[in-house]
Scaffold this motif. Structure first.
Motif, PDB file in Angstrom:
ATOM      1  N   VAL A 288      51.250  64.011 -12.802  1.00 28.69           N
ATOM      2  CA  VAL A 288      51.292  65.460 -13.002  1.00 28.69           C
ATOM      3  C   VAL A 288      49.889  65.946 -13.357  1.00 28.69           C
ATOM      4  O   VAL A 288      49.273  65.418 -14.296  1.00 28.69           O
ATOM      5  CB  VAL A 288      52.262  65.855 -14.138  1.00 28.69           C
ATOM      6  CG1 VAL A 288      52.437  67.376 -14.181  1.00 28.69           C
ATOM      7  CG2 VAL A 288      53.604  65.169 -13.966  1.00 28.69           C
TER       8      VAL A 288
ATOM      9  N   ASP B 202      52.321  74.216 -15.668  1.00 30.30           N
ATOM     10  CA  ASP B 202      52.186  72.769 -15.822  1.00 30.30           C
ATOM     11  C   ASP B 202      53.197  72.219 -16.820  1.00 30.30           C
ATOM     12  O   ASP B 202      53.593  71.048 -16.732  1.00 30.30           O
ATOM     13  CB  ASP B 202      50.756  72.415 -16.247  1.00 30.30           C
ATOM     14  CG  ASP B 202      49.738  72.896 -15.217  1.00 30.30           C
ATOM     15  OD1 ASP B 202      50.157  73.286 -14.111  1.00 30.30           O
ATOM     16  OD2 ASP B 202      48.537  72.896 -15.525  1.00 30.30           O
TER      17      ASP B 202
ATOM     18  N   ALA C 150      56.046  71.574 -14.669  1.00 25.30           N
ATOM     19  CA  ALA C 150      55.796  70.402 -13.814  1.00 25.30           C
ATOM     20  C   ALA C 150      55.975  69.114 -14.618  1.00 25.30           C
ATOM     21  O   ALA C 150      56.607  68.161 -14.150  1.00 25.30           O
ATOM     22  CB  ALA C 150      54.395  70.480 -13.213  1.00 25.30           C
TER      23      ALA C 150
ATOM     24  N   LEU D 163      52.819  66.063  -8.889  1.00 22.92           N
ATOM     25  CA  LEU D 163      53.246  67.435  -9.184  1.00 22.92           C
ATOM     26  C   LEU D 163      52.078  68.232  -9.759  1.00 22.92           C
ATOM     27  O   LEU D 163      51.335  67.742 -10.613  1.00 22.92           O
ATOM     28  CB  LEU D 163      54.403  67.438 -10.194  1.00 22.92           C
ATOM     29  CG  LEU D 163      55.656  66.638  -9.840  1.00 22.92           C
ATOM     30  CD1 LEU D 163      56.741  66.860 -10.903  1.00 22.92           C
ATOM     31  CD2 LEU D 163      56.198  67.007  -8.463  1.00 22.92           C
TER      32      LEU D 163
ATOM     33  N   ILE E  28      54.886  73.267  -8.552  1.00 24.43           N
ATOM     34  CA  ILE E  28      56.125  73.608  -9.268  1.00 24.43           C
ATOM     35  C   ILE E  28      56.097  75.047  -9.791  1.00 24.43           C
ATOM     36  O   ILE E  28      55.123  75.487 -10.406  1.00 24.43           O
ATOM     37  CB  ILE E  28      56.328  72.623 -10.442  1.00 24.43           C
ATOM     38  CG1 ILE E  28      56.374  71.173  -9.926  1.00 24.43           C
ATOM     39  CG2 ILE E  28      57.587  72.963 -11.238  1.00 24.43           C
ATOM     40  CD1 ILE E  28      57.487  70.880  -8.949  1.00 24.43           C
TER      41      ILE E  28
END
Ligand SMILES: Cc1cc2nc3c(=O)[nH]c(=O)nc-3n(C[C@H](O)[C@H](O)[C@H](O)COP(=O)(O)OP(=O)(O)OC[C@H]3O[C@@H](n4cnc5c(N)ncnc54)[C@H](O)[C@@H]3O)c2cc1C
Ligand SMILES: Nc1ncnc2c1ncn2[C@@H]1O[C@H](COP(=O)(O)O)[C@@H](O)[C@H]1O
Lengths: 251, 313
Positions: free
Chosen positions: A5, A39, A42, A115, A179
């Motif tokens: 991520v 984030d 995510a 992601l 995302i």
């Protein structure tokens, strides 16, 4: 199974603005910082996939100066397994270079899923993820609201279009997804987890260089005159003026 | 060629408005304007691209019926190679985000997104965009770049008028397999209010803080004869059905009066309400971006104002 991520500690501008002497950015004294909203979603999604599949690893990566590690620590406190900081000091204006700085570290993880957030709230480029996917040679889907994935093979995802229309897309993995907020409800870390995350080791790697794709030559306050007519006075005066406008404009 | 290449955007067989706005922007840059339409049946969409200022329409036939990022990327790369444009303009849209930055990264182009003003200086493009929650603007330059790819903010340019005199041509591309494939569309509107039909919207955002506070504002809306609308975070949190959401991924509204309480004015929110007749914003932050779009603004606590409004209605 491994999910990487990409997370960013974003700058938040308060209710006063001063610019640096070269007028290419806001004076850092006027900026606060926080984990980018997108984030957090995510990171939560990666943790939920790991929990659903019952195994795997979630690695969080950021590109920035030491202060950017706050974003990583917040994700470690949420439950991420490892954290990497790419040591860079890129400004907010060039998402392609930013993606280049991330590419080496992310590639080294050989993730099944990468992601990113749709966008960072301070730069609103909505570009880093898609550029990174290209640099990694991965298929990608931007603005994802739902992920259906068994841990291997193609994933079925919902891509959110304008007007709220949802498109169902089948994407081969490994893949990079950006995302969108609302995909889940990001968990809060408890105090103990936050304390523990402070002690965790963060791997620091050097940034890869590259040419710039854009350069900020001047930053400035939005031109005056574009702004609203200010309603002066306390709440009672404001309410009175609004009531007047309601009567006037709804004829 | 040189000049500017615009990629048309379409969905379910219809051209999207942003395409005509991109054409208007392209006309501000030097050189001819070429519009490419990438679709299974580009000939069906091409007539709608007969727009003032368009010099050429290039039809690019590909297999998928709807947007697929890999396919658009390869088609655009082929177009750039054959036509050699100085500037490539795409919409700052969910599709544009899905392939534009990839093309720029691959070909090493100058790049900027959410651009809302363009200029040229000594033949070089200067793009203006916002930073830090829309509170500041910045001019970007692209040193050493002969070619730039820009994602332009929807609704920032007026749509180009119909009827130009473009020539039409076809380009064959080897688009190859797609690794992210369109499967279906689903409509996900929940809730039964039609906020697009209201004359007066009372819109509330994250500034309301807690879910519990919604009730008071719902009551206020009712007293004032307004329909309650919300910004996206309230829908994401599950506090309100998405039928009430104003913005790019919600509804586009044009009420006579739009009263925004505790909404910062993010670009995706503004996209849905900037056409309202009169916009009044109440926000505690004097630098909030919404004051750049509102006609009337008050730097005030929304709850204190709401309390006073209750007395007047
Ligand atoms: C692809 C995409 C699509 C999107 N679509 C939409 C969309 O359709 N609609 C939408 O709204 N957003 C959309 N967004 C999200 C958007 O970027 C913003 O995150 C969102 O609009 C912020 O909502 P807000 O203004 O309510 O919250 P915030 O930005 O958090 O603003 C809250 C405001 O309230 C003010 N405030 C706080 N307390 C008070 C008080 N007591 N009194 C008065 N003011 C107060 C603050 O100063 C602040 O300005 C989208 C984002 C993406 C990436
Ligand atoms: N400095 C950074 N470090 C790590 N990831 C980043 C950084 N900047 C952007 N990203 C990722 O890219 C997404 C989109 O950001 P942006 O393209 O800046 O709007 C963010 O949500 C992050 O996932």
């Amino acid at each position: 199974m491994r999910i990487v991520v990409c997370v960013k500690q974003v700058a938040v501008l308060g209710d006063e603005v001063e610019f640096t002497d070269n007028e290419r950015d806001v004076d850092p004294d006027y900026l606060e910082s926080a984990l980018n909203e997108w984030d957090a979603f995510a990171a939560e999604e990666a943790l939920q996939i790991r929990e659903r599949l019952g195994d795997g690893e979630v690695v969080v990566v950021t590109s920035g100066p030491e202060g950017a590690e706050q974003a990583l620590r917040r994700c470690l406190a949420m439950g991420a397994d490892r954290a990497i900081r790419v040591d860079s000091d890129a400004g907010p204006g060039d998402p392609i270079s930013l993606a280049r700085s991330l590419a080496g570290a992310v590639e080294g993880e050989a993730a099944d899923l990468v992601l990113c957030g749709v966008q960072s709230s301070d730069a609103v480029q909505a570009a880093t993820g898609t550029a990174l996917a290209e640099l990694l040679g991965l298929p990608r889907v931007a603005v994802v609201r739902k992920i259906d994935w068994a841990g291997t093979g193609p994933a079925t995802v919902h891509r959110e279009l304008e007007g709220g229309l949802v498109e169902v897309v089948e994407v081969d993995t490994p893949a990079l997804l950006t995302i969108q907020t609302g995909i889940n409800a990001p968990r809060y870390a408890n105090l103990r987890a936050i304390k523990q995350a402070e002690q965790r080791e963060i791997q620091v790697v050097p940034a890869e260089g590259g040419e710039t794709s854009a350069k900020i030559r001047r930053m400035f306050g939005p031109p005056r005159g574009e702004g609203a007519e200010l309603i002066e006075g306390g709440p009672a005066e404001v309410a009175r003026r609004i009531a007047e406008l309601v009567r006037e404009r709804l004829q | 060629m040189s000049g500017t290449l615009v990629v048309a955007e379409h969905l379910r067989g219809a051209l999207r408005d942003v395409t005509r706005e991109l054409v208007t922007a392209a006309r501000e840059l030097p050189g001819p304007v070429t519009v490419a339409v990438i679709a299974r049946d580009p000939a069906a969409l091409a007539p709608a691209l007969d727009l003032a200022g368009v010099d050429e329409v290039v039809r690019v036939a590909v297999e998928p019926e709807e947007f697929e990022a890999d396919v658009y990327q390869r088609a655009l790369e082929a177009l750039i190679e054959v036509r050699g444009p100085d500037a490539i303009l795409l919409g700052f849209t969910v599709n544009g985000m899905g392939y534009g930055p990839a093309v720029a990264a691959k070909l090493g182009l100058g790049f900027a997104s959410d651009v809302f003003a363009l200029a040229t200086e000594n033949g070089a493009v200067v793009a203006t965009r916002a930073f830090y929650g829309g509170k500041v603007h910045a001019e970007l330059e692209f040193p050493g770049k002969e070619r730039v790819l820009l994602l332009l903010r929807p609704t920032a340019w007026a749509p180009a008028e119909r009827e130009g005199s473009p020539t039409f041509s076809d380009l064959e591309v080897e688009a190859g397999p797609s690794r992210a494939r369109h499967r279906d569309f689903v409509e996900v509107t929940q809730g039964d209010v039609d906020i697009t039909a209201a004359d007066f919207l009372l819109a509330v955002g994250r500034g309301i803080g807690e879910r519990e506070n919604l009730e008071e504002l719902e009551r206020l809306a009712e007293r004032m004869g307004a329909t309650l609308a919300v910004s996206r975070p309230l829908v994401d949190a599950g506090w309100m059905p998405n039928a009430r959401q104003v913005g790019q991924s919600g509804k586009t509204v044009k009420p006579k009066l739009y009263l925004a309480l505790g909404i910062s004015g993010a670009v995706q929110h503004l996209a849905g309400m900037k056409g309202a007749g009169t916009i009044v914003a109440v926000n505690t932050d004097p630098e909030a971006a919404i004051f750049g779009t509102a006609h009337f603004g008050a730097v005030a606590d929304l709850f204190e104002v709401a309390e006073e409004l209750e007395k007047l209605f």
